[in-house]
Scaffold this motif. Structure first.
Motif, PDB file in Angstrom:
ATOM      1  N   LEU A 309       0.803  -1.219   0.000  1.00 47.70           N
ATOM      2  CA  LEU A 309       0.000   0.000   0.000  1.00 47.70           C
ATOM      3  C   LEU A 309       0.841   1.276   0.000  1.00 47.70           C
ATOM      4  CD1 LEU A 309      -2.800  -1.009   2.554  1.00 47.70           C
ATOM      5  CD2 LEU A 309      -3.012  -0.844   0.064  1.00 47.70           C
ATOM      6  N   LEU A 310       2.111   1.175   0.324  1.00 49.16           N
ATOM      7  CA  LEU A 310       2.983   2.338   0.401  1.00 49.16           C
ATOM      8  C   LEU A 310       3.656   2.642  -0.929  1.00 49.16           C
ATOM      9  CD1 LEU A 310       4.950   2.046   3.782  1.00 49.16           C
ATOM     10  CD2 LEU A 310       3.518   3.968   3.069  1.00 49.16           C
ATOM     11  N   LYS A 311       3.903   3.921  -1.171  1.00 48.88           N
ATOM     12  CA  LYS A 311       4.751   4.330  -2.279  1.00 48.88           C
ATOM     13  C   LYS A 311       6.205   3.990  -1.959  1.00 48.88           C
ATOM     14  CE  LYS A 311       2.058   8.418  -3.711  1.00 48.88           C
ATOM     15  NZ  LYS A 311       2.093   9.911  -3.815  1.00 48.88           N
ATOM     16  N   PRO A 312       7.047   3.786  -2.960  1.00 45.85           N
ATOM     17  CA  PRO A 312       8.492   3.685  -2.676  1.00 45.85           C
ATOM     18  C   PRO A 312       8.960   4.932  -1.935  1.00 45.85           C
ATOM     19  CG  PRO A 312       8.028   2.985  -4.918  1.00 45.85           C
ATOM     20  CD  PRO A 312       6.740   3.565  -4.383  1.00 45.85           C
ATOM     21  N   GLY A 313       9.694   4.726  -0.875  1.00 43.31           N
ATOM     22  CA  GLY A 313      10.126   5.821  -0.021  1.00 43.31           C
ATOM     23  C   GLY A 313       9.145   6.142   1.082  1.00 43.31           C
ATOM     24  N   GLY A 362       9.808  -6.822   3.047  1.00 44.90           N
ATOM     25  CA  GLY A 362      10.478  -5.866   2.174  1.00 44.90           C
ATOM     26  C   GLY A 362      10.787  -4.534   2.812  1.00 44.90           C
ATOM     27  N   PHE A 363      10.309  -4.314   4.063  1.00 36.94           N
ATOM     28  CA  PHE A 363      10.603  -3.067   4.746  1.00 36.94           C
ATOM     29  C   PHE A 363      12.053  -3.019   5.215  1.00 36.94           C
ATOM     30  CE2 PHE A 363       5.946  -3.008   5.475  1.00 36.94           C
ATOM     31  CZ  PHE A 363       5.673  -1.697   5.121  1.00 36.94           C
ATOM     32  N   GLU A 364      12.583  -1.806   5.315  1.00 33.39           N
ATOM     33  CA  GLU A 364      13.833  -1.580   6.023  1.00 33.39           C
ATOM     34  C   GLU A 364      13.481  -0.931   7.354  1.00 33.39           C
ATOM     35  OE1 GLU A 364      18.137   0.707   5.686  1.00 33.39           O
ATOM     36  OE2 GLU A 364      16.465   1.353   4.405  1.00 33.39           O
ATOM     37  N   VAL A 365      13.787  -1.584   8.446  1.00 28.00           N
ATOM     38  CA  VAL A 365      13.496  -1.046   9.767  1.00 28.00           C
ATOM     39  C   VAL A 365      14.589  -0.055  10.136  1.00 28.00           C
ATOM     40  CG1 VAL A 365      13.286  -1.595  12.220  1.00 28.00           C
ATOM     41  CG2 VAL A 365      12.186  -3.056  10.512  1.00 28.00           C
ATOM     42  N   ARG A 366      14.178   1.183  10.433  1.00 22.36           N
ATOM     43  CA  ARG A 366      15.141   2.249  10.682  1.00 22.36           C
ATOM     44  C   ARG A 366      15.216   2.707  12.129  1.00 22.36           C
ATOM     45  NH1 ARG A 366      17.786   4.332   6.028  1.00 22.36           N
ATOM     46  NH2 ARG A 366      18.808   5.507   7.692  1.00 22.36           N
ATOM     47  N   ASP A 367      14.167   2.431  12.906  1.00 18.85           N
ATOM     48  CA  ASP A 367      14.184   2.922  14.277  1.00 18.85           C
ATOM     49  C   ASP A 367      13.211   2.104  15.104  1.00 18.85           C
ATOM     50  OD1 ASP A 367      15.048   5.314  16.104  1.00 18.85           O
ATOM     51  OD2 ASP A 367      12.885   5.145  16.406  1.00 18.85           O
ATOM     52  N   VAL A 368      13.612   1.742  16.326  1.00 15.83           N
ATOM     53  CA  VAL A 368      12.742   1.055  17.281  1.00 15.83           C
ATOM     54  C   VAL A 368      12.848   1.789  18.614  1.00 15.83           C
ATOM     55  CG1 VAL A 368      12.219  -1.092  18.492  1.00 15.83           C
ATOM     56  CG2 VAL A 368      13.086  -1.179  16.139  1.00 15.83           C
ATOM     57  N   GLU A 369      11.720   2.239  19.131  1.00 11.47           N
ATOM     58  CA  GLU A 369      11.704   2.952  20.405  1.00 11.47           C
ATOM     59  C   GLU A 369      10.749   2.263  21.363  1.00 11.47           C
ATOM     60  OE1 GLU A 369      11.003   7.434  22.310  1.00 11.47           O
ATOM     61  OE2 GLU A 369      10.530   7.066  20.197  1.00 11.47           O
ATOM     62  N   SER A 370      11.259   1.921  22.547  1.00  7.96           N
ATOM     63  CA  SER A 370      10.427   1.316  23.576  1.00  7.96           C
ATOM     64  C   SER A 370       9.732   2.401  24.384  1.00  7.96           C
ATOM     65  CB  SER A 370      11.279   0.445  24.509  1.00  7.96           C
ATOM     66  OG  SER A 370      10.510   0.015  25.618  1.00  7.96           O
ATOM     67  N   LEU A 371       8.432   2.220  24.596  1.00  8.75           N
ATOM     68  CA  LEU A 371       7.636   3.157  25.390  1.00  8.75           C
ATOM     69  C   LEU A 371       7.021   2.453  26.604  1.00  8.75           C
ATOM     70  CD1 LEU A 371       5.751   5.044  22.510  1.00  8.75           C
ATOM     71  CD2 LEU A 371       7.900   5.680  23.608  1.00  8.75           C
ATOM     72  N   ARG A 372       7.699   1.440  27.115  1.00 12.02           N
ATOM     73  CA  ARG A 372       7.122   0.599  28.167  1.00 12.02           C
ATOM     74  C   ARG A 372       6.669   1.408  29.385  1.00 12.02           C
ATOM     75  NH1 ARG A 372       9.241  -1.984  32.627  1.00 12.02           N
ATOM     76  NH2 ARG A 372      11.415  -1.561  32.068  1.00 12.02           N
ATOM     77  N   GLU A 373       7.553   2.235  29.917  1.00 13.60           N
ATOM     78  CA  GLU A 373       7.189   3.013  31.099  1.00 13.60           C
ATOM     79  C   GLU A 373       6.052   3.991  30.804  1.00 13.60           C
ATOM     80  OE1 GLU A 373      11.455   1.691  31.569  1.00 13.60           O
ATOM     81  OE2 GLU A 373      10.260   2.606  29.980  1.00 13.60           O
ATOM     82  N   ARG A 430       9.673   1.641   3.015  1.00 15.48           N
ATOM     83  CA  ARG A 430       9.701   0.894   1.765  1.00 15.48           C
ATOM     84  C   ARG A 430      10.706   1.594   0.852  1.00 15.48           C
ATOM     85  NH1 ARG A 430       4.955  -0.499  -2.755  1.00 15.48           N
ATOM     86  NH2 ARG A 430       6.459  -1.341  -4.286  1.00 15.48           N
ATOM     87  N   THR A 431      11.888   1.038   0.759  1.00 19.10           N
ATOM     88  CA  THR A 431      12.930   1.678  -0.039  1.00 19.10           C
ATOM     89  C   THR A 431      12.611   1.557  -1.523  1.00 19.10           C
ATOM     90  OG1 THR A 431      14.217  -0.366  -0.025  1.00 19.10           O
ATOM     91  CG2 THR A 431      14.716   1.255   1.682  1.00 19.10           C
ATOM     92  N   GLY A 432      13.164   2.482  -2.299  1.00 17.03           N
ATOM     93  CA  GLY A 432      12.985   2.427  -3.732  1.00 17.03           C
ATOM     94  C   GLY A 432      13.828   1.330  -4.363  1.00 17.03           C
ATOM     95  N   THR A 433      13.656   1.130  -5.656  1.00 16.90           N
ATOM     96  CA  THR A 433      14.423   0.082  -6.352  1.00 16.90           C
ATOM     97  C   THR A 433      15.910   0.381  -6.345  1.00 16.90           C
ATOM     98  OG1 THR A 433      13.997   1.237  -8.443  1.00 16.90           O
ATOM     99  CG2 THR A 433      12.489  -0.552  -7.837  1.00 16.90           C
ATOM    100  N   ASP A 434      16.269   1.644  -6.149  1.00 18.83           N
ATOM    101  CA  ASP A 434      17.683   2.004  -6.084  1.00 18.83           C
ATOM    102  C   ASP A 434      18.228   1.922  -4.667  1.00 18.83           C
ATOM    103  OD1 ASP A 434      16.314   4.086  -4.963  1.00 18.83           O
ATOM    104  OD2 ASP A 434      17.128   5.655  -6.254  1.00 18.83           O
ATOM    105  N   GLY A 435      17.397   1.479  -3.735  1.00 17.97           N
ATOM    106  CA  GLY A 435      17.838   1.318  -2.360  1.00 17.97           C
ATOM    107  C   GLY A 435      17.749   2.563  -1.519  1.00 17.97           C
ATOM    108  N   ARG A 436      17.293   3.678  -2.067  1.00 20.94           N
ATOM    109  CA  ARG A 436      17.224   4.912  -1.302  1.00 20.94           C
ATOM    110  C   ARG A 436      16.039   4.874  -0.327  1.00 20.94           C
ATOM    111  NH1 ARG A 436      18.516   9.752  -5.685  1.00 20.94           N
ATOM    112  NH2 ARG A 436      20.591   8.954  -6.318  1.00 20.94           N
ATOM    113  N   SER A 437      16.309   5.347   0.876  1.00 21.02           N
ATOM    114  CA  SER A 437      15.275   5.339   1.921  1.00 21.02           C
ATOM    115  C   SER A 437      14.622   6.695   2.108  1.00 21.02           C
ATOM    116  CB  SER A 437      15.880   4.897   3.254  1.00 21.02           C
ATOM    117  OG  SER A 437      16.795   5.885   3.729  1.00 21.02           O
ATOM    118  N   GLY A 438      15.323   7.750   1.736  1.00 18.96           N
ATOM    119  CA  GLY A 438      14.805   9.087   1.997  1.00 18.96           C
ATOM    120  C   GLY A 438      14.948   9.514   3.440  1.00 18.96           C
ATOM    121  N   MET A 439      15.618   8.704   4.243  1.00 22.45           N
ATOM    122  CA  MET A 439      15.786   9.025   5.656  1.00 22.45           C
ATOM    123  C   MET A 439      16.975   9.967   5.839  1.00 22.45           C
ATOM    124  SD  MET A 439      13.497   7.369   7.524  1.00 22.45           S
ATOM    125  CE  MET A 439      14.231   7.403   9.146  1.00 22.45           C
TER     126      MET A 439
END
Length: 454
Positions: A309-313, A362-373, A430-439
């Motif tokens: 459902l996402l666009k590349p990037g 197919g996703f690239e995971v860029r950040d994980v933040e715990s909010l447990r407290e 969702r990175t593009g076909t060229d591998g760019r993340s836009g991050m």
């Protein structure tokens, strides 16, 4: 001479469950057992003891609580912490019949129930007590089919919008807030501490900043609830939002809020399953407190659908409760009480499993933040809201339903405080076909203030 019922229950705990009573017990006959200091269970009648003997552990205790046969004297949170190892962190017995036989074997031993004559009726023999009416037992169709998921969502979320507003406050956000500091006094919103409303707005804005929303973009909010995320993103970031929920009551309230805010031209609320969305692509997707309903068997499908459902990037923000890894399993059903009374068919997975499945899709995971407290603080505020307006809450639902939510939220707060549960925001691209993340190269973007929408 007849032995007090509380003494029998104390011996039952030691000989059948293998531990001494961690909290006090006060029974209808005036007898007491267990520690004299601290919180205590109050068993109001014989039915409470029958429920506990038929299902020692979480489900029996929960049924007695929901039915009103059992109550708590003292600090509910402290009591739940003391009984966690005995109840919530203990496997349920293999079967009701085997459990009853073990219980009766102990209670009819020399010095046991046989010495108190007719008190044998406390546990049986005979049929077990009928569960309270709010319990979900029979479920139609395979787990996580379109129809069964809709029924499960309706059970949980169609409890009345006014009831949820009472608990959650004006923000109507049913996921953990993002606190700058702990509230000054639980439920009061006074003093120098943060307030629930400010903390919920901060959480919504955190999601928007992680998604890097910009005016004119298209956002999909999966499991949109009462529309709070959609409203915030549309008002402060100028995006076009599609929010989907399976709850008719939520959708009705969300549409009313959108109209009242004058944002009909930017926000569309649908009663729709995420598996039926056919008007992609989207620039960003938020999924806040929804993935717990997906189920382990369906999680790969969930991840692949959101990727498609996402666009590349495009970015996904997946906000999800997690459970600690146990027995090398990847997914876990909810505890019996929550599965029967709160979240039918819900499942929790370790955060590592979630990250792996998102990457597999197919996703690239860029950040994980715990909010447990943060979730522990939020739940205590919700419980305080419920307790402060208890009579009104009961009138809006029922005594049993209000008791379900009080126990569920208090026990969940303890779970987050003791690190048996967590909650994480996973930012994926969702990175593009060229591998760019836009991050960006650094996470400084998280501190960027919200842009002014036009």
């Amino acid at each position: 001479m007849a032995e007090p019922a509380a003494a029998i229950l104390a011996r039952f705990s030691e000989q059948v469950l293998g531990v001494p009573l961690p909290v006090g017990i006060r029974l209808w006959d005036g007898s007491t057992a267990g520690p004299a200091d601290g919180p205590a269970f109050v068993l109001r009648d014989r039915e409470a003891l029958r429920r506990l003997l038929w299902r020692p552990g979480e489900l029996g205790l929960a049924r007695a609580w929901v039915a009103g046969d059992l109550d708590v004297d003292g600090d509910l949170y402290e009591l739940l912490k003391r009984v966690a190892a005995l109840v919530w962190e203990r496997d349920e017995p293999a079967g009701r019949t085997a459990t009853l036989r073990r219980a009766l074997g102990v209670l009819t031993a020399p010095g046991g129930l046989r010495t108190v004559g007719r008190t044998l009726s406390l546990a049986g023999p005979g049929l077990p007590p009928a569960p309270p009416a709010e319990e979900v037992v029979r479920r139609r169709g395979p787990a996580h089919s379109l129809r069964r998921d809709k029924e499960a969502i309706s059970h949980h979320y169609d409890a009345g919008n006014d009831f949820y507003a009472l608990m959650l406050g004006p923000s109507l956000v049913y996921s953990c807030a993002y606190w700058q500091s702990a509230p000054h006094t639980s439920g009061s919103g006074s003093g120098s501490g943060d307030t629930l409303e400010r903390a919920q707005e901060a959480k919504l804005d955190l999601v928007c900043r992680k998604l890097a929303l910009r005016e004119g973009q298209r956002l999909l909010d999966v499991g949109c609830g009462w529309g709070s995320m959609a409203l915030h993103a549309a008002e402060h970031y100028g995006v076009q939002v599609v929010g989907v929920t399976l709850s008719v009551e939520q959708a009705t309230a969300a549409r009313e809020r959108v109209a009242a805010a004058g944002l009909d031209h930017r926000v569309e609320i649908r009663v729709q399953d995420y598996r039926q969305i056919d008007d992609a692509p989207f620039d960003a997707i938020s999924s806040i407190g929804m993935a717990e309903h997906v189920g382990g068997a369906r999680y790969r499908e969930y991840a692949h659908i959101l990727h498609r459902l996402l666009k590349p990037g495009g970015r996904l923000l997946n906000h999800q409760i997690a459970r600690r890894p146990v027995r090398d399993e990847d997914t876990y059903r909810m505890d019996p009480f929550i599965d029967r009374y709160v979240f039918p068919d819900g499942e929790l997975a370790p955060v590592g499993s979630t990250v792996s499945l998102l990457e597999e899709a197919g996703f690239e995971v860029r950040d994980v933040e715990s909010l447990r407290e943060h979730y522990a603080l939020t739940l205590r505020e919700w419980v305080a809201n419920l307790e402060a307006r208890w009579d009104e809450a009961v009138a809006l639902t029922s005594p049993a339903r209000a008791r379900v939510w009080r126990l569920y939220m208090a026990a969940s707060a303890v779970g987050f405080e003791t690190n048996t549960m967590g909650v994480n925001q996973v930012l994926a691209v969702r990175t593009g076909t060229d591998g760019r993340s836009g991050m960006p190269l650094r996470r400084d973007f998280l501190s960027t203030p919200a842009p002014a929408a036009h």
